[in-house]
Design an enzyme around this catalytic site. Structure first.
Site, mmCIF file in Angstrom:
data_model
loop_
_atom_site.group_PDB
_atom_site.id
_atom_site.type_symbol
_atom_site.label_atom_id
_atom_site.label_comp_id
_atom_site.label_asym_id
_atom_site.label_seq_id
_atom_site.Cartn_x
_atom_site.Cartn_y
_atom_site.Cartn_z
ATOM 1 N N GLY A 47 0.826 -1.206 0.000
ATOM 2 C CA GLY A 47 0.000 0.000 0.000
ATOM 3 C C GLY A 47 0.851 1.242 0.000
ATOM 4 N N GLN A 52 2.690 10.168 1.835
ATOM 5 C CA GLN A 52 4.043 9.599 1.720
ATOM 6 C C GLN A 52 4.811 10.185 0.544
ATOM 7 O OE1 GLN A 52 2.559 5.303 2.178
ATOM 8 N NE2 GLN A 52 4.634 5.219 2.987
ATOM 9 N N CYS A 97 7.065 -0.437 5.996
ATOM 10 C CA CYS A 97 6.546 0.792 5.395
ATOM 11 C C CYS A 97 7.614 1.397 4.472
ATOM 12 C CB CYS A 97 6.197 1.784 6.506
ATOM 13 S SG CYS A 97 5.504 3.319 5.914
ATOM 14 N N LEU A 98 7.187 1.879 3.321
ATOM 15 C CA LEU A 98 8.120 2.542 2.405
ATOM 16 C C LEU A 98 8.800 3.739 3.060
ATOM 17 C CD1 LEU A 98 5.907 2.563 -0.811
ATOM 18 C CD2 LEU A 98 7.946 1.180 -0.436
ATOM 19 N N HIS A 139 -3.059 0.472 8.508
ATOM 20 C CA HIS A 139 -1.724 1.045 8.358
ATOM 21 C C HIS A 139 -1.771 2.264 7.430
ATOM 22 C CE1 HIS A 139 2.776 0.696 7.668
ATOM 23 N NE2 HIS A 139 2.387 1.472 6.666
ATOM 24 N N GLU A 140 -2.417 2.109 6.257
ATOM 25 C CA GLU A 140 -2.454 3.220 5.300
ATOM 26 C C GLU A 140 -3.265 4.388 5.843
ATOM 27 O OE1 GLU A 140 -0.367 3.204 3.023
ATOM 28 O OE2 GLU A 140 0.078 1.064 3.201
ATOM 29 N N HIS A 143 -1.371 6.801 7.953
ATOM 30 C CA HIS A 143 -0.584 7.819 7.240
ATOM 31 C C HIS A 143 -1.393 9.096 7.048
ATOM 32 C CE1 HIS A 143 3.090 5.703 6.240
ATOM 33 N NE2 HIS A 143 2.433 4.673 5.757
HETATM 34 NI NI NI Z 1 3.340 2.854 5.412
#
Ligand code: NI
Length: 172
Positions: A47, A52, A97-98, A139-140, A143
């Site tokens: 995701g 981000q 996570c990225l 999680h997303e 953000h």
């Molecule tokens: Ni993330």
């Protein structure tokens, strides 16, 4: 289409609360195409959320269908202005996570949720999710509220793990 730059910790922009999307136009949809290209760049992430890449709006993309967790899921989803309307149960699970490239961590999430959102044309969507897909959504959505999984680990000493190699899958 373009691959966008991903913000990583300790970038303060990752801590900001994103704004709702109010205009569903071609510019929005072009951004979503770029966000998806960014998600798929390199080892594809599960995701990605708009903040981000520095766009502070409530937009996320996720797709857990290629992960190793064989639970029911809805495949590729673009969710705009998502809201969780119901949640049940909880369990601990590993996340990456990225925006946190060097660590994974154990985080407690609800195991069953209902979510309402809009699609890229502003039409209403509603899903029930469980297991890994429910985890990825939570999680997303974090953000969008300026939260990272490292903010939710119970103990940084026992529940954070340094990555040796940036592995495929499991990132959001
Ligand atoms: Ni993330």
């Amino acid at each position: 289409m373009a691959v966008l730059e991903i913000l990583t910790i300790p970038d303060e922009r990752l801590k900001r609360v994103s704004q709702p999307v109010e205009v569903f136009d071609d510019e929005l949809r072009a951004f979503i195409d770029d966000l998806e290209e960014t998600r798929l760049d390199g080892p594809a992430a599960v995701g990605i959320a708009a903040p981000q890449v520095g766009r502070e709006q409530r937009i996320l993309i996720m797709d857990v269908s290629n992960t190793r967790k064989p639970v029911p899921n809805h495949g590729y989803l673009v969710l705009i202005n998502p809201e969780i309307t119901h949640w049940d149960g909880y369990e601990m699970g590993r996340e990456g996570c990225l925006s946190v490239p060097d660590y994974t961590g154990n985080v407690i999430r609800a195991t069953h949720i209902k979510v309402k959102a809009q699609d890229p044309h502003g039409q209403p969507l509603e899903y029930e999710m469980e297991g890994y897909e429910a985890r990825a959504l939570q999680h997303e959505m974090d953000h969008l509220d300026g939260m990272l999984f490292i903010d939710r680990v119970v103990s940084r000493r026992t529940d954070l793990f340094r990555r040796k190699v940036y592995q495929k899958g499991g990132k959001g």
